[in-house]
Design a protein around this motif. Structure first.
Motif, PDB file in Angstrom:
ATOM      1  N   SER A  29       0.844  -1.192   0.000  1.00  0.00           N
ATOM      2  CA  SER A  29       0.000   0.000   0.000  1.00  0.00           C
ATOM      3  C   SER A  29       0.881   1.245   0.000  1.00  0.00           C
ATOM      4  N   GLY A  30       0.410   2.246  -0.716  1.00  0.00           N
ATOM      5  CA  GLY A  30       1.155   3.497  -0.790  1.00  0.00           C
ATOM      6  C   GLY A  30       2.102   3.569  -1.973  1.00  0.00           C
ATOM      7  N   ILE A  31       2.230   2.468  -2.718  1.00  0.00           N
ATOM      8  CA  ILE A  31       3.054   2.489  -3.926  1.00  0.00           C
ATOM      9  C   ILE A  31       2.101   2.494  -5.115  1.00  0.00           C
ATOM     10  N   SER A  32       2.216   3.511  -5.931  1.00  0.00           N
ATOM     11  CA  SER A  32       1.309   3.649  -7.075  1.00  0.00           C
ATOM     12  C   SER A  32       1.557   2.543  -8.097  1.00  0.00           C
ATOM     13  N   PHE A  33       0.597   2.360  -8.961  1.00  0.00           N
ATOM     14  CA  PHE A  33       0.735   1.398 -10.047  1.00  0.00           C
ATOM     15  C   PHE A  33       1.938   1.755 -10.913  1.00  0.00           C
ATOM     16  N   GLU A  34       2.113   3.047 -11.202  1.00  0.00           N
ATOM     17  CA  GLU A  34       3.227   3.511 -12.034  1.00  0.00           C
ATOM     18  C   GLU A  34       4.569   3.185 -11.386  1.00  0.00           C
ATOM     19  N   ASP A  35       4.677   3.461 -10.089  1.00  0.00           N
ATOM     20  CA  ASP A  35       5.910   3.128  -9.376  1.00  0.00           C
ATOM     21  C   ASP A  35       6.113   1.619  -9.314  1.00  0.00           C
ATOM     22  N   SER A  36       5.031   0.888  -9.157  1.00  0.00           N
ATOM     23  CA  SER A  36       5.120  -0.579  -9.161  1.00  0.00           C
ATOM     24  C   SER A  36       5.642  -1.077 -10.504  1.00  0.00           C
ATOM     25  N   LEU A  64      14.711  -6.920 -15.212  1.00  0.00           N
ATOM     26  CA  LEU A  64      15.961  -6.672 -15.943  1.00  0.00           C
ATOM     27  C   LEU A  64      17.206  -6.780 -15.053  1.00  0.00           C
ATOM     28  N   SER A  65      16.996  -7.119 -13.767  1.00  0.00           N
ATOM     29  CA  SER A  65      18.101  -7.089 -12.791  1.00  0.00           C
ATOM     30  C   SER A  65      18.807  -5.742 -12.878  1.00  0.00           C
ATOM     31  N   ALA A  66      18.003  -4.694 -12.885  1.00  0.00           N
ATOM     32  CA  ALA A  66      18.496  -3.334 -13.096  1.00  0.00           C
ATOM     33  C   ALA A  66      18.499  -2.542 -11.795  1.00  0.00           C
ATOM     34  N   ILE A  67      19.158  -1.405 -11.857  1.00  0.00           N
ATOM     35  CA  ILE A  67      19.124  -0.419 -10.777  1.00  0.00           C
ATOM     36  C   ILE A  67      17.776   0.296 -10.866  1.00  0.00           C
ATOM     37  N   LEU A  68      17.162   0.556  -9.737  1.00  0.00           N
ATOM     38  CA  LEU A  68      15.933   1.342  -9.694  1.00  0.00           C
ATOM     39  C   LEU A  68      16.303   2.746  -9.225  1.00  0.00           C
ATOM     40  N   LEU A  69      15.969   3.742 -10.038  1.00  0.00           N
ATOM     41  CA  LEU A  69      16.224   5.140  -9.691  1.00  0.00           C
ATOM     42  C   LEU A  69      14.914   5.780  -9.283  1.00  0.00           C
ATOM     43  N   THR A  70      14.823   6.150  -8.015  1.00  0.00           N
ATOM     44  CA  THR A  70      13.594   6.728  -7.494  1.00  0.00           C
ATOM     45  C   THR A  70      13.893   7.706  -6.372  1.00  0.00           C
ATOM     46  N   GLY A  71      12.976   8.628  -6.197  1.00  0.00           N
ATOM     47  CA  GLY A  71      13.029   9.540  -5.067  1.00  0.00           C
ATOM     48  C   GLY A  71      11.913   9.237  -4.082  1.00  0.00           C
ATOM     49  N   ASP A  72      11.137   8.211  -4.368  1.00  0.00           N
ATOM     50  CA  ASP A  72      10.009   7.830  -3.527  1.00  0.00           C
ATOM     51  C   ASP A  72      10.499   6.935  -2.385  1.00  0.00           C
ATOM     52  N   LYS A  73      10.323   7.414  -1.162  1.00  0.00           N
ATOM     53  CA  LYS A  73      10.845   6.710   0.009  1.00  0.00           C
ATOM     54  C   LYS A  73      10.264   5.295   0.145  1.00  0.00           C
ATOM     55  N   LEU A 116       8.879   3.376  -2.187  1.00  0.00           N
ATOM     56  CA  LEU A 116       9.339   2.529  -3.281  1.00  0.00           C
ATOM     57  C   LEU A 116      10.795   2.113  -3.053  1.00  0.00           C
ATOM     58  N   ARG A 117      11.589   3.032  -2.571  1.00  0.00           N
ATOM     59  CA  ARG A 117      12.995   2.733  -2.261  1.00  0.00           C
ATOM     60  C   ARG A 117      13.073   1.581  -1.246  1.00  0.00           C
ATOM     61  N   LYS A 118      12.288   1.682  -0.184  1.00  0.00           N
ATOM     62  CA  LYS A 118      12.321   0.657   0.862  1.00  0.00           C
ATOM     63  C   LYS A 118      11.877  -0.708   0.341  1.00  0.00           C
ATOM     64  N   VAL A 119      10.801  -0.728  -0.435  1.00  0.00           N
ATOM     65  CA  VAL A 119      10.311  -1.996  -0.983  1.00  0.00           C
ATOM     66  C   VAL A 119      11.345  -2.574  -1.949  1.00  0.00           C
ATOM     67  N   GLY A 120      11.917  -1.736  -2.790  1.00  0.00           N
ATOM     68  CA  GLY A 120      12.943  -2.193  -3.718  1.00  0.00           C
ATOM     69  C   GLY A 120      14.126  -2.809  -2.985  1.00  0.00           C
ATOM     70  N   GLN A 121      14.635  -2.115  -1.985  1.00  0.00           N
ATOM     71  CA  GLN A 121      15.774  -2.613  -1.216  1.00  0.00           C
ATOM     72  C   GLN A 121      15.424  -3.916  -0.500  1.00  0.00           C
TER      73      GLN A 121
END
Length: 167
Positions: free
Chosen positions: A80-87, A96-105, A107-112
């Motif tokens: 919850s709190g992560i938009s469809f676009e950010d998802s 892609l086993s890629a780096i995720l570039l975001t400023g969304d706190k 999304l950053r936490k879920v990614g990590q």
């Protein structure tokens, strides 16, 4: 092979606001954005900067199959709190086993938490500086501007860079 990075909307917007998008896209990184993120960029002046770079192939827009959209929805539903676009950006970074570039706190936490390498706009500035694409004077100007246009950034991280670049 160059690393791949997936950008979300706020990173694109920050790069445009700093007049650094063209330089960022020349880094030794392959940049991609989900089509859903591209659709989020609604300000005409921002689209006018980004569109030619997409047409040149400097920034690739990725579309998704119905099955992949289901995967994006499952990420969005699970966090919850992560938009469809950010998802969609997280889904693509994982795929892609890629780096995720975001400023969304969030999304950053879920990614990590899910094992994705995550960075933000300050990391991009660091890369530009490290690769000699911006001078200390330019880096100083951009970090000061960034501090004005994006007040959510950690003050200590801004100050650390100002000590180096603005000395």
């Amino acid at each position: 092979m160059q690393p791949v990075a997936v950008k979300d909307a706020n990173i694109l917007i920050d790069c445009v606001e700093l007049s650094l998008l063209e330089q960022v896209l020349k880094l030794s990184i392959t940049f991609k954005i989900p089509d859903f993120v591209w659709a989020e960029i609604e300000v005409p002046s921002q689209r006018e900067v980004i569109q030619p770079l997409i047409e040149l192939g400097s920034l690739e827009v990725i579309s998704f199959s119905p099955a992949e959209i289901e995967g994006i929805l499952s990420i969005s539903d699970a966090h919850s709190g992560i938009s469809f676009e950010d998802s969609s950006a997280l889904f693509l970074a994982r795929a892609l086993s890629a780096i995720l570039l975001t400023g969304d706190k969030k999304l950053r936490k879920v990614g990590q938490k899910t094992g994705v390498e995550v960075h933000g706009i300050l990391w991009l500035l660091d890369q530009l500086f490290a690769e000699g694409m911006i001078s200390p004077t330019t880096a100083c100007e951009k970090i000061r501007l960034l501090n004005k246009v994006n007040p959510r950034l950690p003050p200590s991280a801004i100050q650390d860079r100002m000590k180096i670049w603005c000395a």
